[in-house]
Motif scaffolding. Structure first.
Motif, PDB file in Angstrom:
ATOM      1  N   LEU A   2       0.845  -1.189   0.000  1.00 44.94           N
ATOM      2  CA  LEU A   2       0.000   0.000   0.000  1.00 44.94           C
ATOM      3  C   LEU A   2       0.884   1.245   0.000  1.00 44.94           C
ATOM      4  O   LEU A   2       1.801   1.367   0.836  1.00 44.94           O
ATOM      5  CB  LEU A   2      -0.916   0.020   1.229  1.00 44.94           C
ATOM      6  CG  LEU A   2      -1.941  -1.115   1.315  1.00 44.94           C
ATOM      7  CD1 LEU A   2      -2.731  -1.000   2.613  1.00 44.94           C
ATOM      8  CD2 LEU A   2      -2.860  -1.095   0.123  1.00 44.94           C
ATOM      9  N   PRO A  32      -3.424   0.675  -3.268  1.00 39.73           N
ATOM     10  CA  PRO A  32      -2.556  -0.476  -3.566  1.00 39.73           C
ATOM     11  C   PRO A  32      -1.664  -0.203  -4.782  1.00 39.73           C
ATOM     12  O   PRO A  32      -2.093   0.383  -5.764  1.00 39.73           O
ATOM     13  CB  PRO A  32      -3.556  -1.593  -3.860  1.00 39.73           C
ATOM     14  CG  PRO A  32      -4.765  -0.896  -4.377  1.00 39.73           C
ATOM     15  CD  PRO A  32      -4.837   0.410  -3.630  1.00 39.73           C
ATOM     16  N   ARG A  60      -7.920  -4.242  -6.935  1.00 35.87           N
ATOM     17  CA  ARG A  60      -8.637  -3.057  -6.485  1.00 35.87           C
ATOM     18  C   ARG A  60      -9.995  -2.966  -7.170  1.00 35.87           C
ATOM     19  O   ARG A  60     -10.155  -3.400  -8.322  1.00 35.87           O
ATOM     20  CB  ARG A  60      -7.815  -1.796  -6.766  1.00 35.87           C
ATOM     21  CG  ARG A  60      -7.749  -1.422  -8.231  1.00 35.87           C
ATOM     22  CD  ARG A  60      -6.629  -0.414  -8.507  1.00 35.87           C
ATOM     23  NE  ARG A  60      -6.706   0.104  -9.862  1.00 35.87           N
ATOM     24  CZ  ARG A  60      -6.352  -0.569 -10.954  1.00 35.87           C
ATOM     25  NH1 ARG A  60      -5.914  -1.815 -10.858  1.00 35.87           N
ATOM     26  NH2 ARG A  60      -6.447   0.006 -12.143  1.00 35.87           N
ATOM     27  N   ALA A  88      -8.587  -0.912  -1.062  1.00 38.12           N
ATOM     28  CA  ALA A  88      -7.274  -1.185  -0.465  1.00 38.12           C
ATOM     29  C   ALA A  88      -7.146  -2.675  -0.152  1.00 38.12           C
ATOM     30  O   ALA A  88      -7.107  -3.082   1.025  1.00 38.12           O
ATOM     31  CB  ALA A  88      -7.074  -0.343   0.789  1.00 38.12           C
ATOM     32  N   ARG A 143      -5.820  -6.135   0.767  1.00 35.53           N
ATOM     33  CA  ARG A 143      -4.632  -6.527   1.524  1.00 35.53           C
ATOM     34  C   ARG A 143      -4.282  -7.987   1.265  1.00 35.53           C
ATOM     35  O   ARG A 143      -4.001  -8.762   2.174  1.00 35.53           O
ATOM     36  CB  ARG A 143      -4.866  -6.278   3.017  1.00 35.53           C
ATOM     37  CG  ARG A 143      -4.811  -4.801   3.390  1.00 35.53           C
ATOM     38  CD  ARG A 143      -5.317  -4.560   4.787  1.00 35.53           C
ATOM     39  NE  ARG A 143      -5.008  -3.224   5.284  1.00 35.53           N
ATOM     40  CZ  ARG A 143      -5.638  -2.117   4.918  1.00 35.53           C
ATOM     41  NH1 ARG A 143      -6.637  -2.180   4.042  1.00 35.53           N
ATOM     42  NH2 ARG A 143      -5.282  -0.948   5.411  1.00 35.53           N
ATOM     43  N   TYR A 200       4.594  -0.369   4.258  1.00 32.35           N
ATOM     44  CA  TYR A 200       4.281   1.005   3.855  1.00 32.35           C
ATOM     45  C   TYR A 200       5.559   1.698   3.400  1.00 32.35           C
ATOM     46  O   TYR A 200       6.656   1.397   3.884  1.00 32.35           O
ATOM     47  CB  TYR A 200       3.670   1.802   5.020  1.00 32.35           C
ATOM     48  CG  TYR A 200       2.302   1.329   5.436  1.00 32.35           C
ATOM     49  CD1 TYR A 200       1.168   1.809   4.798  1.00 32.35           C
ATOM     50  CD2 TYR A 200       2.166   0.430   6.481  1.00 32.35           C
ATOM     51  CE1 TYR A 200      -0.097   1.393   5.196  1.00 32.35           C
ATOM     52  CE2 TYR A 200       0.916  -0.003   6.872  1.00 32.35           C
ATOM     53  CZ  TYR A 200      -0.219   0.487   6.228  1.00 32.35           C
ATOM     54  OH  TYR A 200      -1.450   0.069   6.637  1.00 32.35           O
TER      55      TYR A 200
END
Length: 388
Positions: free
Chosen positions: A25, A36, A133, A139, A141, A385
């Motif tokens: 992300l 993403p 997406r 978002a 995961r 991140y």
């Protein structure tokens, strides 16, 4: 001295696994909710067989016990695609047949220069979370792992490509004939089983024409039961258009020796009996004209018979005329066209497969190596991140 002619090798092959997709992300200073951007994994490399007319033996593969293709690279941040693993090409001589070493099943066949067959396909790379997406899941995961690799232990078996194949007992004069008609120089001596490996010779004919003749070690009665050198070399005449049977003129019963040879071929592969055949009575320089006429009456009636002497250069031109006529007969051409794309390769009989591997020095099991890169996939919930 170890021979350079190798027609039988056993290799463990493994394609590359696909790289896993990235679960990432984007989170930077001026774009804290970048969404993403995990990239896709790369494709694993494949194992590809390729025909190469520059090779006439499998010697270059004798010590290649393991052949591995590269794994695909993992996807990265910023939608970076993983690197694709390099394909591995295995160059083999034309006429190579591939079997599964564990089951004995026929896999594929390489018959012409440049032919390519994908033996083991590399795994596809997994999709990164950027691909998942949507309006309702902005978002994601999660991402896909790459497809697993494929592996197989194979037997590469070479069957020589020739127009005429010689079939006869030891000391029937096969090697002498090949050396007289071509530039090939096989070993010649006055004891049985002088020829220990197949050889090819190009026989020149009129107007610049030529054909290829294959000499194989002699077979004896009971070869199908393992006597002598057995039938392991008869695979080299399975592709031949014409079989030339050779029986010495000083033998007691020409017809009987011919029938013995025919029966051994029947035990090895009944389809060999469908090929055109010619009988050459060798060492005819030891016979006078009257005896030759008497022997001609005792020869089989269902195939052409030529009395020759390679040492005295007697009957060789007549033999080449007969061989050329048979090779170019309409019935032989028709049979070649009908069998060109339908050549049947029988699966290996596992009852004798182990003995065959032992005879070729391939009885040892190949160790299946663990790869350091084969690790358990990381937990896809542990995403990362970017921070600046």
């Amino acid at each position: 001295m170890e021979s350079n002619f190798v027609d039988y090798v056993k290799i463990y092959c493994r394609s590359g696994k696909g790289g896993r997709g990235s679960m990432h992300l984007r989170h930077v200073k001026y774009n804290p909710n970048g969404g993403p951007d995990g990239g896709d994994g790369g494709k694993g490399g494949s194992i590809i067989l390729r025909g190469n007319h520059n090779y006439w033996t499998l010697l270059h593969l004798k010590y290649e016990r393991h052949i591995f293709a590269e794994h695909g690279g993992n996807g990265g941040r910023d939608k970076c695609h993983g690197t694709d693993g390099k394909d591995v090409y295995i160059d083999v001589p034309c006429g190579t047949v591939v079997y599964n070493a564990e089951t004995g099943k026929y896999v594929c066949d390489i018959t012409y220069d440049g032919q390519e067959i994908v033996l083991l396909k590399g795994g596809r790379g997994g999709l990164g979370n950027f691909q998942f997406r949507s309006a309702t899941n902005q978002a994601p995961r999660y991402a896909q792992p790459g497809e697993p690799m494929q592996e197989m232990t194979i037997i590469l078996e070479l069957k020589l490509l020739a127009d005429v194949g010689l079939v006869g007992f030891p000391n029937a004069g096969k090697s002498t004939l090949v050396s007289s008609l071509s530039n090939a120089r096989p070993k010649i001596a006055n004891y049985p089983f002088t020829t220990m490996e197949p050889s090819l010779g190009i026989v020149g004919y009129r107007d610049g024409k030529s054909f290829v003749m294959a000499d194989i070690p002699g077979i004896i009665e009971g070869a199908s039961e393992g006597r002598g050198l057995g039938l392991r070399f008869l695979r080299h005449i399975e592709r031949n258009s014409l079989l030339l049977f050779m029986v010495p003129g000083d033998t007691d019963d020409i017809r009987r020796e011919y029938e013995i040879l025919l029966n051994e071929l029947r035990q090895f592969n009944p389809e060999l009996l469908d090929k055109h055949r010619v009988l050459a009575v060798t060492k005819s320089d030891l016979l006078d004209d009257e005896l030759i006429e008497m022997l001609r009456e005792t020869t089989p009636d269902d195939l052409p018979v030529v009395f020759i002497s390679a040492v005295a250069n007697r009957g060789l031109d007549e033999l080449k005329d007969v061989l050329w006529a048979e090779l170019n007969s309409e019935s032989n051409k028709l049979a070649a066209v009908m069998t060109e794309d339908t050549l049947v390769h029988r699966d290996k009989d596992m009852a004798v497969f182990a003995d065959e591997l032992a005879d070729e020095g391939e009885d040892g099991d190949i160790e299946y190596l663990d790869d350091d890169e084969l690790e358990e996939a990381e937990d896809l919930d542990d995403f990362e991140y970017d921070e600046e």
